[in-house]
Design an enzyme around this catalytic site. Structure first.
Site, mmCIF file in Angstrom:
data_model
loop_
_atom_site.group_PDB
_atom_site.id
_atom_site.type_symbol
_atom_site.label_atom_id
_atom_site.label_comp_id
_atom_site.label_asym_id
_atom_site.label_seq_id
_atom_site.Cartn_x
_atom_site.Cartn_y
_atom_site.Cartn_z
ATOM 1 N N HIS A 16 0.822 -1.209 0.000
ATOM 2 C CA HIS A 16 0.000 0.000 0.000
ATOM 3 C C HIS A 16 0.857 1.261 0.000
ATOM 4 O O HIS A 16 0.326 2.364 -0.132
ATOM 5 C CB HIS A 16 -1.004 -0.001 1.164
ATOM 6 N N ASP A 68 0.512 -7.586 1.215
ATOM 7 C CA ASP A 68 0.914 -6.203 1.497
ATOM 8 C C ASP A 68 2.434 -6.049 1.564
ATOM 9 O O ASP A 68 2.983 -5.617 2.579
ATOM 10 C CB ASP A 68 0.274 -5.739 2.805
ATOM 11 N N SER A 119 4.729 4.314 10.104
ATOM 12 C CA SER A 119 5.506 3.112 10.401
ATOM 13 C C SER A 119 5.237 1.986 9.416
ATOM 14 O O SER A 119 5.839 0.919 9.526
ATOM 15 C CB SER A 119 5.208 2.631 11.826
#
Length: 984
Positions: A89, A120, A203
């Site tokens: 993402h 991801d 993060s």
């Protein structure tokens, strides 16, 4: 990535408590030995040399992601090739631009080389030779070391900070992928690791390391309501990296089935037999459940065999206990047949399923046309709504395709047909849209993914005047960029005189006999639609519509509110009797009094259009009138009422971003609530049908996300002279005093120094309202001179005429200079004040690195005391360099690389010499007079420099190639015309 914290994190939307097995003793941080502390210290010293801060922009809306500027974390996994691992993402499905900042603040450009279609994770590449002052370290990927109870550190840019180190313990290894909601990216068909580390935005992509300094997981997301974090296991990421290092394609297989890990008790309720449960527990004693089919996509490889609720036992005779095993088998079997064994209602069933290439249903291209962008529907979106992976998805609405009228949805639309031709895929869509001529109105059939049961229909105007770009973007994994192919040569040859005159019939209003004289007014109303291609002058809308009043049917003149026509850089259409639509052009826009005059070609409409008769006698309080107008449902409404007040109003300015508002206006209000529900109408004499006032909407301030609009009437005497001049073929050439005034009561006037003689004169001159006017705001002059009038001045007379009404102010403004008597600081003075020519509307806009630049418009000069530069930022595009480097609307750019830029021409001469992909230094002054310097990196590939300029009555476009200004001509059209002539 900053927006990575989501509130939904389980398949049912509920929070799962963090529970550790009772046998695991969780050591407290305070009980760590000195040796452990020293071990972590040396580990972190090594790890930080591999962790980078990623500053990036997803420059175009694509698939599940909107264009965005953000920051995230990544870590080096190969130093020779320069490969950084981060989240999918972050890399995004669409165009990506970004750079990495290493621990010693060296910077390096990043190129995306792989983003997984489902999971991801993704990889970015940098040039290791560019890092000169630091020995970059890489982290080993060790997914097998992730165990419940393992102490971990999350090293990254938590909350956007350069370096944060968060600690925690792994509490779960078998969590289903978090649910981030619909119409957004979601991982699936994988386990997730759970821990409580309290990570936040920025993060994303951080390595989760153990005490040995090995990466055992990848930070991906978390819960906004708890300290729970979700880590992606690195098994498939490690395999993908190995493929890339070998130069092999990263094969990914799918059978288009979404599996969920469900506990054994739930599997029993779904039909799991005792024998199969026993076998599974014996083979995999640490597992707590089995994979169950959650969604089987229609028309996919599994559609004819599998069904929801199937419990997966084995694939190719290999028992399945985890997603990792399933992924391993499918990724190595792309294009082959696999034998899948499931248990369904207590019976074992085995069937053959073809393994599809997952990359083939992951879009890697989009087309830009008519101000919007389109792509093939993706597997990501199809899975969420359990629909076939086919169709044309609107990546970004805009231009001719503003499909956000249904609930203000900006994404989630699927186009089923255009011009009554089905568009099942992107290639068909391109062929259909390419065959439609510019200016044609066509029907669109479309649906929203959230409500596929409802089919929507609309008529759209194909606009290639303002949105001429027609190009195909295709992802290039070698360069990391998206390559553009111009498709404009596919446009049809333009035809002249394509608009055919049409006939329309108006409906008659249901009026009482006493009001019959007003019946013809219903044939004086037309609906005016305005499509605004570019955001200039701070105007907050991209599309407006209301009704206008025909003031000359022979010449095709229409009076309309300026809240509908903010400027003439727009597409205007005029609709008659909700039947015939013709184009319109802007003839005149009043700088202060909120009205504009349009013109259409009367030859194109065969209808009994009536010219509204305008009164020259001003309305007074208590006058009886008939209101006739159109409500928000476009229905004609009428009511008898009285004028309740005629008063000078002050519409509050918009504090955030100035845009046009009505000034120095006498507002007419009536004794009825019906007109408040209408954006346009008239107040007419019930006996004669003569129009006494035009009812319109005025754009007001914006507060707490809500746009305020004021509905009121303006007297016909306000605009009658302008209409008459335009009818006679004379230019209006309005001049005015460029100040904002407000009424002052007599008690205020006395206290502030107005003499009793002047007050007595006021009381005698205006029997209905005893008032004078004071200057509350002065506009900064265009030429930089000082204003003759000052804020706080109380105006007594203009050119010898007592100023008790705003009509007097308007009449006096026609002269280049006026004589004003006023009271300033309790002293009576007489001054000569110059007036301003109304011909100062915006006539040029520059598009540079995603920012729309213009000369400071009138609303800016009304609200600011000093114009810092002639280069004013009107708007900026999401995902652009302007957005990434914090160049905000209402900023002034005063210098570029130390060179002053007092106007747009100077600015263009400087910036067009700056090479692509280099930094430029800007000096910027905010609207609040705060100066600062910033740097910005050029990106001409996605955001080329362009200009649009008004020359005469036409807007002309220019592009800049290699620093040279090139006029945007219809070269492609000319080529087609020449070719057509040859064929004839």
């Amino acid at each position: 990535m900053v927006p990575q914290k989501r509130s939904r994190d389980d398949l049912n939307g509920l929070k799962s408590p963090v529970r550790s097995p009772k046998k695991i003793a969780m050591p407290a941080a305070t009980s760590a030995s000195n040796g452990v502390v020293a071990g972590w210290h040396s580990t972190i010293e090594k790890v930080v040399k591999s962790v980078v801060s990623i500053q990036f922009a997803q420059v175009a809306s694509f698939d599940c992601e909107s264009a965005v500027v953000s920051e995230a974390t990544g870590f080096v996994v190969d130093t020779e090739m320069g490969i950084i691992m981060t989240n999918r993402h972050v890399v995004g499905a669409g165009p990506f631009c970004g750079y990495a900042v290493f621990d010693n603040h060296e910077e390096c450009e990043l190129v995306p080389i792989y983003r997984d279609p489902v999971h991801d994770f993704g990889f970015l590449k940098f040039d290791p030779s560019k890092i000169k002052y630091m020995n970059v370290q890489k982290l080993r990927l060790c997914p097998e070391k992730a165990q419940v109870g393992t102490e971990i550190r999350v090293v990254g840019n938590d909350n956007g900070e350069k370096l944060s180190i968060l600690s925690g313990f792994i509490s779960r290894l078998d969590r289903n992928a978090p649910d981030y909601g619909d119409l957004t990216y979601n991982d699936f068909n994988t386990e997730y690791i759970q821990a409580a580390a309290s990570a936040s935005g920025g993060s994303s992509g951080s390595p989760v390391v153990d005490i040995d300094g090995d990466a055992i997981a990848l930070q991906a997301g978390g819960s906004t309501d708890a300290s729970t974090d979700f880590f992606l296991p690195l098994n498939r990421g490690k395999r993908a990296l190995e493929c890339i290092l070998r130069g092999d394609k990263v094969t990914r297989g799918t059978i288009q089935t979404h599996w969920m890990l469900k506990p054994f008790d739930e599997c029993r309720r779904l039909g799991l037999s005792a024998s199969n449960e026993k076998k599974q527990r014996e083979l995999f004693p640490s597992t707590i459940g089995m994979l169950v089919a959650e969604t089987v996509l229609p028309e996919g490889p599994s559609a004819v065999a599998a069904t929801e609720g199937d419990i997966l036992l084995s694939v190719n005779s290999t028992p399945i206990s985890s997603f990792i095993t399933l992924d391993s088998i499918l990724d190595e079997a792309v294009g082959d047949i696999v034998k899948v064994t499931v248990e369904r209602n207590g019976a074992e069933i085995t069937f053959d399923i073809y393994v599809q290439d997952l990359h083939s249903i992951t879009p890697d291209r989009y087309v830009e046309v008519c101000g919007a962008s389109f792509q093939d529907l993706s597997y990501q979106l199809a899975r969420i709504y359990a629909i076939p992976v086919r169709g044309v998805y609107v990546s970004e609405v805009g231009g001719s395709f503003r499909l956000d009228g249904q609930g203000n949805e900006s994404k989630g639309w699927v186009v089923d047909s255009i011009d009554d031709i089905d568009t099942p895929d992107l290639d068909t869509f391109i062929k259909v849209i390419a065959a439609i001529p510019d200016g044609r109105r066509v029907s669109i059939r479309y649906r929203h993914l959230r409500d596929l049961h409802t089919t929507n229909f609309t008529i759209t105007y194909i606009d290639r005047k303002w949105h001429s770009s027609f190009r195909l973007a295709v992802r290039n994994d070698t360069t990391g960029k998206w390559d553009f192919t111009d498709l404009s040569k596919q446009y049809p040859v333009p035809k002249k005189d394509e608009i055919v005159p049409q006939r329309a019939t108006f409906t008659d209003p249901n009026l009482e006999e006493a009001d019959a004289a007003c019946a013809p007014l219903s044939r004086s109303f037309v609906r005016v639609s305005c499509m605004i291609p570019y955001k200039i002058d701070g105007f907050p809308r991209t599309m407006r519509q209301s009704h206008g009043l025909v003031v000359d049917a022979e010449k095709g003149l229409v009076l309309v509110s300026r809240s509908i026509i903010p400027y003439d850089l727009c597409n205007v259409s005029v609709t008659f009797a909700e039947s015939v639509v013709v184009p319109g052009t802007v003839v005149f826009m009043h700088p202060l009094q909120n009205y504009a005059i349009l013109q259409y070609d009367p030859k194109l409409v065969h209808a009994d259009i009536e010219t509204a008769k305008l009164s020259s006698t001003p309305l007074k309080q208590g006058d009886p009138v008939l209101f006739m107008g159109h409500n928000l449902s476009l229905r004609l409404v009428t009511t008898r009422t009285k004028v309740s007040d005629v008063t000078a109003i002050t519409i509050p300015p918009n504090a955030g971003e100035p845009y046009y508002r009505a000034l120095n206006l006498d507002a007419i209000t009536v004794d009825s609530t019906i007109p408040n529900g209408c954006t346009a109408g008239v107040l007419a004499d019930p006996k004669t049908g003569v129009v006494r006032a035009f009812w319109l909407s005025c754009m007001g301030e914006r507060t707490e996300g809500r746009q305020h609009e004021y509905r009121l009437g303006i007297d016909t005497s306000t605009f009658l002279e302008t209409v008459q001049r335009i009818r006679a073929g004379k230019p209006p050439q309005e001049r005015f005093l460029d100040v904002e005034i407000a009424s002052v009561s007599m008690i205020q006037a006395r206290i502030r120094g107005v003499s009793p003689e002047w007050i007595a004169a006021v009381e005698q001159d205006n029997s209905q309202r005893h008032q004078l006017f004071e200057v509350i705001r002065t506009a900064t002059p265009i030429n930089g001179n000082s204003q003759a009038l000052k804020e706080g001045d109380i105006l007594l007379s203009i050119n010898g005429k007592l100023l008790t009404t705003l009509t007097t102010l308007s009449e006096a403004g026609d002269k280049e200079q006026v004589t004003i008597k006023l009271v300033r600081n309790k002293k009576e003075e007489e001054i000569q004040a110059p007036t301003t020519d109304s011909a100062f509307e915006t006539s040029q806009a520059v598009f540079w690195c995603g920012a729309v630049l213009q000369t400071p418009h009138h609303a800016v000069r009304q609200q600011i005391k000093k114009i810092h530069s002639g280069v004013y930022v009107s708007s900026r595009a999401q995902g652009s360099p302007a957005y990434q480097y914090l160049i905000a609307p209402t900023n002034f750019i005063t210098h570029v690389n130390g060179t002053a830029t007092p106007d747009l021409e100077t600015f263009l001469s400087v910036v067009t010499k700056i090479p692509d992909n280099t930094y430029v230094k800007l000096r910027i002054v905010t609207f609040d007079n705060v100066a600062f310097a910033c740097s910005m990196k050029m990106n001409y590939h996605y955001f080329p420099t362009a200009e649009i300029k008004k020359e005469g009555n036409e807007w002309v476009g220019y592009s800049y190639k290699d620093g040279k200004r090139v006029k945007e001509s219809d070269e492609n059209v000319e080529e087609q015309v020449n070719e057509a002539e040859k064929q004839e």
